[in-house]
Scaffold this motif. Structure first.
Motif, PDB file in Angstrom:
ATOM      1  N   GLY A   1      54.612 -98.921 -75.511  1.00  0.00           N
ATOM      2  CA  GLY A   1      53.219 -98.619 -75.169  1.00  0.00           C
ATOM      3  C   GLY A   1      52.257 -99.496 -75.958  1.00  0.00           C
ATOM      4  O   GLY A   1      52.668-100.260 -76.830  1.00  0.00           O
ATOM      5  N   ASP A   2      50.954 -99.378 -75.640  1.00  0.00           N
ATOM      6  CA  ASP A   2      50.010-100.216 -76.381  1.00  0.00           C
ATOM      7  C   ASP A   2      49.110 -99.392 -77.310  1.00  0.00           C
ATOM      8  O   ASP A   2      48.038 -99.816 -77.690  1.00  0.00           O
ATOM      9  CB  ASP A   2      49.187-101.099 -75.433  1.00  0.00           C
ATOM     10  CG  ASP A   2      48.492-100.263 -74.364  1.00  0.00           C
ATOM     11  OD1 ASP A   2      48.531 -99.014 -74.491  1.00  0.00           O
ATOM     12  OD2 ASP A   2      47.933-100.850 -73.423  1.00  0.00           O
ATOM     13  N   THR A   3      49.560 -98.194 -77.700  1.00  0.00           N
ATOM     14  CA  THR A   3      48.818 -97.421 -78.703  1.00  0.00           C
ATOM     15  C   THR A   3      49.232 -97.907 -80.101  1.00  0.00           C
ATOM     16  O   THR A   3      50.272 -98.551 -80.243  1.00  0.00           O
ATOM     17  CB  THR A   3      49.134 -95.912 -78.568  1.00  0.00           C
ATOM     18  OG1 THR A   3      50.525 -95.722 -78.818  1.00  0.00           O
ATOM     19  CG2 THR A   3      48.782 -95.395 -77.178  1.00  0.00           C
ATOM     20  N   PRO A   4      48.424 -97.610 -81.141  1.00  0.00           N
ATOM     21  CA  PRO A   4      48.779 -98.087 -82.487  1.00  0.00           C
ATOM     22  C   PRO A   4      50.140 -97.561 -82.958  1.00  0.00           C
ATOM     23  O   PRO A   4      50.461 -96.380 -82.755  1.00  0.00           O
ATOM     24  CB  PRO A   4      47.659 -97.522 -83.363  1.00  0.00           C
ATOM     25  CG  PRO A   4      46.511 -97.304 -82.442  1.00  0.00           C
ATOM     26  CD  PRO A   4      47.118 -96.930 -81.115  1.00  0.00           C
TER      27      PRO A   4
ATOM     28  N   GLU B   1      55.949 -95.198-100.777  1.00  0.00           N
ATOM     29  CA  GLU B   1      54.863 -96.082-101.202  1.00  0.00           C
ATOM     30  C   GLU B   1      53.824 -96.254-100.093  1.00  0.00           C
ATOM     31  O   GLU B   1      52.633 -96.354-100.354  1.00  0.00           O
ATOM     32  CB  GLU B   1      55.474 -97.423-101.587  1.00  0.00           C
ATOM     33  CG  GLU B   1      54.568 -98.268-102.432  1.00  0.00           C
ATOM     34  CD  GLU B   1      55.159 -99.651-102.624  1.00  0.00           C
ATOM     35  OE1 GLU B   1      56.380 -99.762-102.857  1.00  0.00           O
ATOM     36  OE2 GLU B   1      54.397-100.622-102.509  1.00  0.00           O
ATOM     37  N   ARG B   2      54.279 -96.285 -98.838  1.00  0.00           N
ATOM     38  CA  ARG B   2      53.348 -96.581 -97.736  1.00  0.00           C
ATOM     39  C   ARG B   2      52.719 -95.359 -97.092  1.00  0.00           C
ATOM     40  O   ARG B   2      51.739 -95.493 -96.352  1.00  0.00           O
ATOM     41  CB  ARG B   2      54.099 -97.331 -96.624  1.00  0.00           C
ATOM     42  CG  ARG B   2      54.355 -98.754 -96.986  1.00  0.00           C
ATOM     43  CD  ARG B   2      54.949 -99.506 -95.815  1.00  0.00           C
ATOM     44  NE  ARG B   2      55.763-100.584 -96.316  1.00  0.00           N
ATOM     45  CZ  ARG B   2      56.607-101.284 -95.596  1.00  0.00           C
ATOM     46  NH1 ARG B   2      56.746-101.005 -94.310  1.00  0.00           N
ATOM     47  NH2 ARG B   2      57.294-102.256 -96.118  1.00  0.00           N
TER      48      ARG B   2
ATOM     49  N   LEU C   1      48.588 -93.097 -93.407  1.00  0.00           N
ATOM     50  CA  LEU C   1      47.782 -91.995 -92.842  1.00  0.00           C
ATOM     51  C   LEU C   1      46.297 -92.354 -92.858  1.00  0.00           C
ATOM     52  O   LEU C   1      45.569 -92.092 -91.899  1.00  0.00           O
ATOM     53  CB  LEU C   1      48.028 -90.701 -93.620  1.00  0.00           C
ATOM     54  CG  LEU C   1      49.444 -90.112 -93.521  1.00  0.00           C
ATOM     55  CD1 LEU C   1      49.584 -88.876 -94.402  1.00  0.00           C
ATOM     56  CD2 LEU C   1      49.801 -89.762 -92.077  1.00  0.00           C
ATOM     57  N   ARG C   2      45.868 -92.987 -93.952  1.00  0.00           N
ATOM     58  CA  ARG C   2      44.458 -93.419 -94.008  1.00  0.00           C
ATOM     59  C   ARG C   2      44.175 -94.517 -92.986  1.00  0.00           C
ATOM     60  O   ARG C   2      43.101 -94.572 -92.397  1.00  0.00           O
ATOM     61  CB  ARG C   2      44.102 -93.887 -95.420  1.00  0.00           C
ATOM     62  CG  ARG C   2      43.826 -92.726 -96.350  1.00  0.00           C
ATOM     63  CD  ARG C   2      43.529 -93.180 -97.769  1.00  0.00           C
ATOM     64  NE  ARG C   2      43.367 -92.016 -98.616  1.00  0.00           N
ATOM     65  CZ  ARG C   2      42.190 -91.483 -98.978  1.00  0.00           C
ATOM     66  NH1 ARG C   2      41.067 -92.035 -98.576  1.00  0.00           N
ATOM     67  NH2 ARG C   2      42.146 -90.419 -99.742  1.00  0.00           N
ATOM     68  N   GLU C   3      45.144 -95.403 -92.773  1.00  0.00           N
ATOM     69  CA  GLU C   3      44.977 -96.480 -91.795  1.00  0.00           C
ATOM     70  C   GLU C   3      44.815 -95.886 -90.383  1.00  0.00           C
ATOM     71  O   GLU C   3      43.984 -96.342 -89.594  1.00  0.00           O
ATOM     72  CB  GLU C   3      46.200 -97.412 -91.868  1.00  0.00           C
ATOM     73  CG  GLU C   3      46.276 -98.512 -90.825  1.00  0.00           C
ATOM     74  CD  GLU C   3      45.226 -99.608 -91.006  1.00  0.00           C
ATOM     75  OE1 GLU C   3      44.514 -99.591 -92.020  1.00  0.00           O
ATOM     76  OE2 GLU C   3      45.118-100.461 -90.103  1.00  0.00           O
ATOM     77  N   LEU C   4      45.588 -94.846 -90.077  1.00  0.00           N
ATOM     78  CA  LEU C   4      45.467 -94.197 -88.763  1.00  0.00           C
ATOM     79  C   LEU C   4      44.068 -93.580 -88.605  1.00  0.00           C
ATOM     80  O   LEU C   4      43.463 -93.655 -87.532  1.00  0.00           O
ATOM     81  CB  LEU C   4      46.564 -93.145 -88.585  1.00  0.00           C
ATOM     82  CG  LEU C   4      47.975 -93.742 -88.424  1.00  0.00           C
ATOM     83  CD1 LEU C   4      49.048 -92.659 -88.564  1.00  0.00           C
ATOM     84  CD2 LEU C   4      48.126 -94.455 -87.077  1.00  0.00           C
ATOM     85  N   ASP C   5      43.527 -93.021 -89.687  1.00  0.00           N
ATOM     86  CA  ASP C   5      42.144 -92.512 -89.651  1.00  0.00           C
ATOM     87  C   ASP C   5      41.177 -93.649 -89.355  1.00  0.00           C
ATOM     88  O   ASP C   5      40.260 -93.511 -88.553  1.00  0.00           O
ATOM     89  CB  ASP C   5      41.757 -91.897 -91.000  1.00  0.00           C
ATOM     90  CG  ASP C   5      42.275 -90.475 -91.158  1.00  0.00           C
ATOM     91  OD1 ASP C   5      42.744 -89.899 -90.153  1.00  0.00           O
ATOM     92  OD2 ASP C   5      42.207 -89.941 -92.275  1.00  0.00           O
ATOM     93  N   ARG C   6      41.385 -94.765 -90.046  1.00  0.00           N
ATOM     94  CA  ARG C   6      40.466 -95.908 -89.900  1.00  0.00           C
ATOM     95  C   ARG C   6      40.480 -96.433 -88.463  1.00  0.00           C
ATOM     96  O   ARG C   6      39.467 -96.866 -87.939  1.00  0.00           O
ATOM     97  CB  ARG C   6      40.904 -97.015 -90.871  1.00  0.00           C
ATOM     98  CG  ARG C   6      39.779 -97.863 -91.410  1.00  0.00           C
ATOM     99  CD  ARG C   6      40.294 -98.979 -92.303  1.00  0.00           C
ATOM    100  NE  ARG C   6      41.351 -99.778 -91.703  1.00  0.00           N
ATOM    101  CZ  ARG C   6      41.176-100.672 -90.738  1.00  0.00           C
ATOM    102  NH1 ARG C   6      39.981-100.910 -90.263  1.00  0.00           N
ATOM    103  NH2 ARG C   6      42.200-101.328 -90.242  1.00  0.00           N
TER     104      ARG C   6
END
Ligand code: AMP
Ligand code: MG
Length: 342
Positions: free
Chosen positions: A278-281, A296-297, A302-307
């Motif tokens: 698919g083309d979702t993140p 570590e990641r 999780l913050r990146e998904l918010d952004r």
């Protein structure tokens, strides 16, 4: 309030931050687990400021950070000296927090009304220098607004707390990326929160069985029964609702593809990537068995998904061995116990 960001950690910066702590102000600082939000653990007004800045529930106690294991005995009872010595030799300084009966001059607010206190000796050189400069134990929960993913960089801290605290000390990206292991030494050896010091490591060092508290990997319906108050709250959560899947590779990947068709973002492992069309993140936490990389990641993902502003997330649970238990515990909470076996 103007938050001072110390990009260069000089002796002068450490001295200034030590003085801020002594004055009752809040300073965010790096540790080997996540960034902490520090205050003088003997000053109740200062400790109250932590709850206010984070928006933390008042019944959720704080971990107190010390310069050495020897200092802990001034502020806590040591019910089993031999056991304490074994654990402190093996894991201190490091990411192990012990819950002990409290005594002495600590503010009662660090314990949020409990008769116990959680103590640890961090290994990060900046954390150690700050405790030495402050000349007092430092109460420090994770330096995020409550219910948000924990901060593993100074940028995460500023995202949540800029303008609410006196200063932030830079220390690079945190090595472990998940909070310390919390182990109760009151009665049996009980793991209240898994972290980088794993159950297996504690059992090998002590020769004793570790009981994993019920709240670690499952939902405890009666919240009064939770041994570690922090475990009863929504925690580590991204803005979008998240569902955590478990099952065979084939089934999880099929469920991911289905979720992508409904517009959901995916949090997976490297091995899953070739199967997602698919083309979702899509973000990977690392290789499926590399729990160190995943820990570590995790919070920055999780913050990146918010952004990215995603509105729905499907994630995959790791195994429970070693550091996997800590990653799994944080993912279960980020998903607010929305778990599906596929
Ligand atoms: P944080 O400061 O955000 O890393 O969270 C600290 C964790 O340690 C929370 O889950 C608390 O509930 C737990 N904790 C702190 N003090 C105690 C204590 N005296 N007894 C049990 N759990 C504690
Ligand atoms: Mg926290």
């Amino acid at each position: 309030m103007n938050t001072v960001y110390y990009k260069e950690v000089t002796d002068g910066a450490i001295a200034a931050c030590g003085a801020l702590i002594r004055k009752g102000e809040l300073v965010a600082f790096p540790t080997e687990t996540v960034y902490g939000l520090g205050a003088d653990a003997c000053n109740t007004d200062a400790v109250m400021r932590i709850y206010e800045a984070k928006g933390r529930e008042s019944d959720n106690p704080l971990i107190v950070h010390f310069a050495s294991p020897e200092e802990i005995a001034t502020y806590a009872e040591i019910p089993d000296r031999a056991l304490f010595d074994t654990l402190s030799r093996a894991f201190m300084p490091g990411p192990l927090t012990l819950v002990l009966p409290r005594k002495g001059a600590l503010s009662p607010r660090v314990s949020a009304g409990l008769s116990t206190v959680a103590v640890r000796v961090p290994s990060h050189p900046v954390a150690r220098a700050l405790i030495a400069a402050a000349r007092t134990p430092i109460a420090a929960p994770s330096a995020n607004r409550s219910h948000r993913p924990s901060p593993t960089s100074s940028a995460h801290v500023l995202e949540d707390l800029d303008g609410r605290i006196a200063a932030v000390l830079e220390g690079g990206t945190c090595r472990h990326g998940v909070e310390s292991t919390v182990l109760s030494l009151c009665g049996e050896l009980r793991l209240l929160r898994p972290g980088a010091v794993t159950r297996e490591m504690i059992e090998a060092a002590t020769g004793r069985d570790v009981i994993v508290d019920e709240g670690v990997l499952s939902h405890v319906a009666d919240k009064k029964q939770v041994a570690s108050p922090g475990m009863k709250y929504r925690h580590y959560a991204p803005n979008a609702p998240m569902t955590a899947l478990f099952g065979t590779d084939e089934r999880v990947r099929a469920a991911f593809c289905e979720a992508q068709r409904t517009g959901a973002a995916i949090l997976c492992y490297d091995e899953d990537l070739p199967y997602l069309s698919g083309d979702t993140p899509v973000l990977s936490l690392g290789a499926k068995n590399d729990f160190d990389a995943q820990a570590e990641r995790l919070f920055s993902a999780l913050r990146e998904l918010d952004r990215l502003g995603v509105t729905r997330i499907y994630a995959r649970l790791p195994g429970e061995e070693g550091l996997g238990m800590a990653v799994k515990n944080r993912l279960i909470r980020a998903a607010e116990f929305d778990l599906i076996e596929v």
